[in-house]
Structures are given as C-alpha cells and as structure tokens.
Write an enzyme that holds these catalytic residues in place. Structure first.
Site, PDB file in Angstrom:
ATOM      1  N   SER A  49       8.887 -77.270  62.269  1.00 51.55           N
ATOM      2  CA  SER A  49       8.684 -77.398  60.827  1.00 51.55           C
ATOM      3  C   SER A  49       9.467 -76.367  60.026  1.00 51.55           C
ATOM      4  O   SER A  49       9.699 -76.549  58.825  1.00 51.55           O
ATOM      5  CB  SER A  49       7.195 -77.294  60.493  1.00 51.55           C
ATOM      6  OG  SER A  49       6.628 -76.140  61.074  1.00 51.55           O
TER       7      SER A  49
ATOM      8  N   ASP B 112      -1.158 -70.711  54.472  1.00 58.35           N
ATOM      9  CA  ASP B 112       0.085 -70.848  55.221  1.00 58.35           C
ATOM     10  C   ASP B 112       0.895 -69.579  55.019  1.00 58.35           C
ATOM     11  O   ASP B 112       1.495 -69.357  53.968  1.00 58.35           O
ATOM     12  CB  ASP B 112       0.869 -72.071  54.723  1.00 58.35           C
ATOM     13  CG  ASP B 112       2.159 -72.294  55.504  1.00 58.35           C
ATOM     14  OD1 ASP B 112       2.511 -71.434  56.334  1.00 58.35           O
ATOM     15  OD2 ASP B 112       2.828 -73.326  55.275  1.00 58.35           O
TER      16      ASP B 112
ATOM     17  N   HIS C 129       5.343 -70.676  56.806  1.00 64.28           N
ATOM     18  CA  HIS C 129       6.437 -71.342  56.107  1.00 64.28           C
ATOM     19  C   HIS C 129       6.739 -70.630  54.789  1.00 64.28           C
ATOM     20  O   HIS C 129       6.086 -69.644  54.441  1.00 64.28           O
ATOM     21  CB  HIS C 129       6.088 -72.813  55.865  1.00 64.28           C
ATOM     22  CG  HIS C 129       5.842 -73.561  57.137  1.00 64.28           C
ATOM     23  ND1 HIS C 129       4.566 -73.693  57.682  1.00 64.28           N
ATOM     24  CD2 HIS C 129       6.683 -74.199  57.985  1.00 64.28           C
ATOM     25  CE1 HIS C 129       4.649 -74.376  58.817  1.00 64.28           C
ATOM     26  NE2 HIS C 129       5.917 -74.694  59.021  1.00 64.28           N
TER      27      HIS C 129
END
Length: 446
Positions: A169, A417, A420
């Site tokens: 990702s 998160d 990311h």
C-alpha cells in the site's frame, strides 16, 4: 543478536496498525490461548496491511478499455520550460538521503480538491485535519539542491513509456502522489481497475502515450495472503509473483516498494520445503523476517535480469526503501501519532529494524546493479527515503484516515494510520527525487 530481536519486538508492538472495526473482535478471539496474548498489539497493527485473499491473477488489458470513473478536472499549473533546455545544468551526483526539512511557504502543487486520484484515507484535509503546517516543509539535501517537481518534465521523460508501481500500500501511496502532481498539467484517463479496493489499476496520458500502472504484490514473490480461515501468510521465496511479472515485457520502468507486510505472521517456502516461519504459532523454526526480505527481493531482481537482460529494450528499476511508522502508543487511542512538526536533523537516527530493512534493500540493489551491467540494458537504483520519512512524524493521517473522527468529541477508541502519508504531504518529495533519478538516466544512456 539479542538487541536485534528486541528491536523487532519493539517495532512490532509499536507498529500496531489500522484495521476495519468490524473485524477487531474476530482477530481478538483468534489470539487466544493465553500463551500468545502478548502478541495482540502486534497483530492488530499488522492486520492493517491485510487486503485480499489469494486469488487468480487479474488480466490487465489496455486495448479497447474505457475509463471507469470520472476524475475531477481542475486547472493545470503553468507549463515549465522544456527539459531539453534545462538538462545541461542538471547535477549528476547527489546523495539526496542526507539533509534536513526546512520551511517552505509555497506549499504543495495540489490540494484535496484538485486531485481525484487519491485514496480516501490519505485525504487528511477533507477529513478535517485542523493543522496545515505539515504542508509547508521541503527537503533540503546537504550537498545539492532538490528542484521542485516539474510535471511537464516528468511527462516528457515518460513519453511512450510504461511505468509500473509494484508492491504494497505504500507503493500505491507513492503512485497516487505522483498522479496528483502530474494532473496539475495533464489529467490521466483511468483505463483499467480490478481487485478489491482497485489494487490493480492503470492510467493513460494520451498526449504523451504514457502509462502508469499499479500492481498489488506485497511480497513481490508468490504469496498466499492470510484470510479468515488461515492466520498466516505463506511466501514462496524462489518464485516471483506472476500477478505483476507476467506483464514485465510491457514495462519500461518498475518502482518496487515493500517491507511492512514482512512483519506479519507467515510461513516461508523455498525449493519445495518449509524454510521456517515468523510468529506463525506452529511447530516450525522461527527465522524472523530479515533474511526473508532479502531472499524475496533477490528473487525479484534476478527475475527481472533473467527475463529482460537479453531483450532489446532497456528497463529501469527503482527500489524505494523502507519507511518507518510513527506510532507513539496504542494504535486505537487518540494521539497515536500526535507530532505536528518534523524532527530536526540529528534528533533521530535510522537504526534498529528501520536501518536493517534499508540496509538489506540497498545491498540487494547494489548486487543487482553489478549483474545488470553485464547486459547494458538494465539499470537499478535505490530511492533512499528512510531518513526523510523518519524525520516526518507529522505527515501521517493519524485519526484523519476517517472523516471528522472527533465530530462527537474524543472517543475512547479511534483508528489511527501512522504508517501511510497524507496527500499532499511528505511523500511528494519521494517523487521529486524519483524525477531527479530519471533526469540522470536520461543524460547517461545505458
């Protein structure tokens, strides 16, 4: 050796990532008996990277494809002067990995409303992140100048080429950053999507006959991803993943980005036998994940050499190095990655697991580069961003991976998160360095 294992366990515990709320109870039940309850924080983090059970490799076709979505149109940024006029002044040598983040009042090339290609969980501004200082920093290398990204230059250099982003990702995160910056000049046409969460996608810039693709392959080698019935990933370390490798002959440039999925519990196969495992809970030898990462990357790079070394067209390969997470506590509590400013140069060092992952990636690229030189049509390079990323704890979505997480006040549990990157955000710098690598290659044909 003992400090390495300690660093692994610390990183695994601190690296507890985001996972869908409706699955948390299921995984909690799976973590009984009590002998492995201590691994609960590790598993909940790493399950963020779980996407899709192993499935048939999708067949990607460009011909006769139609756009699947309408991408938001917006005004393009002014065109830059042609690269051919500028390339004489380009600096050939620079270590972009050494430097510091400095204030920049200009801010990013795009914003949350001008790019329709970013994944929703990266759109921090639209999701209500209240601060904006994280947008006004630029990376300043110690030895040279890093130019601001020039979309026209990138598109000129990618004319008639296919660039493939392959990996996990974070590969997608970097690809979406690139598309958002390029769209300020030329909006691409989405010509293909497949897989859960569109893990296989392709965009086309018709004015340049340029294609940029995304291939989901978190191990690069063949793998069976964990599922509700199988708690461990399974990796086949001597077989490249054909979900992307089958299209290798169509690619002119490959950007590889892996790392975090190797922290997950897994069973490792090599040469028809089980080599060992990592936190698998079974009666196999625990071998960690460092050597496994090395084997997977070596298999991948050697496969590129074997399949493309004797072909007529050159191929360029870039490996983006491992980027650290910035969890500072429980992954499901407010303030998991609370920083709002970068660390200063020297305040943090690349060490422990982060340093070892980076070291392995660099060593394998150096080895592949030596092999590739024998053919003259293969070029390998490292996009070394580990330190840049380490110094940017402020650049993650945190709780703003979801829209307005504190609309009803601060909750006891909130997903975060801290792996990311917000878009726009620090990861845009990865692509500025990426462009400088391409410029250097243009001046030094293989």
């Amino acid at each position: 050796m003992r400090s390495g294992k300690k660093a692994q366990k610390k990183a695994m515990k601190m690296g507890t990532s985001i996972f869908l709320k409706d699955k948390s109870n299921l995984f909690t039940k799976r973590l009984i008996p009590l002998t492995i309850c201590s691994l609960l924080p590790i598993t909940m983090l790493l399950l963020y990277f779980y996407h899709l059970p192993f499935s048939q490799a999708p067949k990607i076709e460009i011909t006769n494809s139609k756009p699947i979505i309408n991408i938001t149109s917006h005004s393009a940024s002014p065109p830059s002067s042609s690269y051919s006029e500028k390339k004489k002044g380009h600096q050939n040598q620079c270590d972009y990995s050494k430097g510091d983040w400095v204030k920049d009042t200009r801010g990013p090339l795009y914003n949350d409303t001008t790019c329709g290609m970013m994944k929703e969980g990266r759109n921090c501004m639209t999701h209500g992140r209240p601060d904006s200082d994280y947008l006004y920093w630029r990376w300043k290398p110690n030895e040279c100048k890093l130019p601001r990204f020039e979309p026209n230059t990138f598109l000129q250099l990618s004319k008639n080429k296919h660039i493939a982003f392959v990996g996990d990702s974070l590969a997608r995160n970097q690809l979406e950053s690139l598309l958002c910056m390029l769209a300020t000049t030329s909006i691409p046409k989405l010509v293909y999507q497949n897989g859960k969460d569109n893990q296989f996608s392709r965009w086309y810039f018709s004015s340049y006959n340029s294609t940029i693709s995304l291939y989901w392959s978190p191990f690069l080698v063949q793998g069976i991803e964990k599922s509700n019935t199988s708690p461990n990933n399974e990796l086949y370390l001597n077989h490249v993943d054909e979900k992307w490798a089958k299209d290798m002959n169509q690619m002119d440039m490959i950007v590889l980005s892996i790392g975090h999925w190797f922290l997950l519990p897994a069973i490792y196969h090599e040469g028809g036998t089980i080599l060992g495992c990592h936190y698998c809970g079974l009666n196999y030898t625990e071998i960690g994940f460092y050597d496994v990462l090395r084997k997977a990357l070596r298999t991948t790079l050697n496969s590129i050499i074997d399949r493309r070394g004797n072909k007529g067209n050159e191929i360029n390969v870039i490996v983006t190095t491992f980027t650290p997470h910035h969890f500072e506590g429980a992954w499901d509590k407010a303030g998991a990655c609370p920083k709002t400013k970068p660390y200063r140069n020297g305040e943090k060092k690349v060490e422990g697991m982060d340093g070892e992952m980076r070291k392995i990636e660099i060593e394998e690229v150096v080895a592949a580069k030596a092999k590739g030189n024998e053919f003259g049509r293969l070029r390998f390079e490292v996009l070394d961003v580990t330190k840049l990323a380490l110094l940017r704890p402020d650049g993650h979505p945190g709780p703003y991976m979801n829209p307005f997480p504190f609309f009803n006040g601060v909750q006891e549990h909130v997903q975060n998160d801290c792996v990311h990157w917000c878009l726009p955000g620090p990861i845009d710098t990865w692509n500025e360095i990426f462009l400088e690598i391409i410029k250097k290659w243009e001046e030094q044909p293989s």
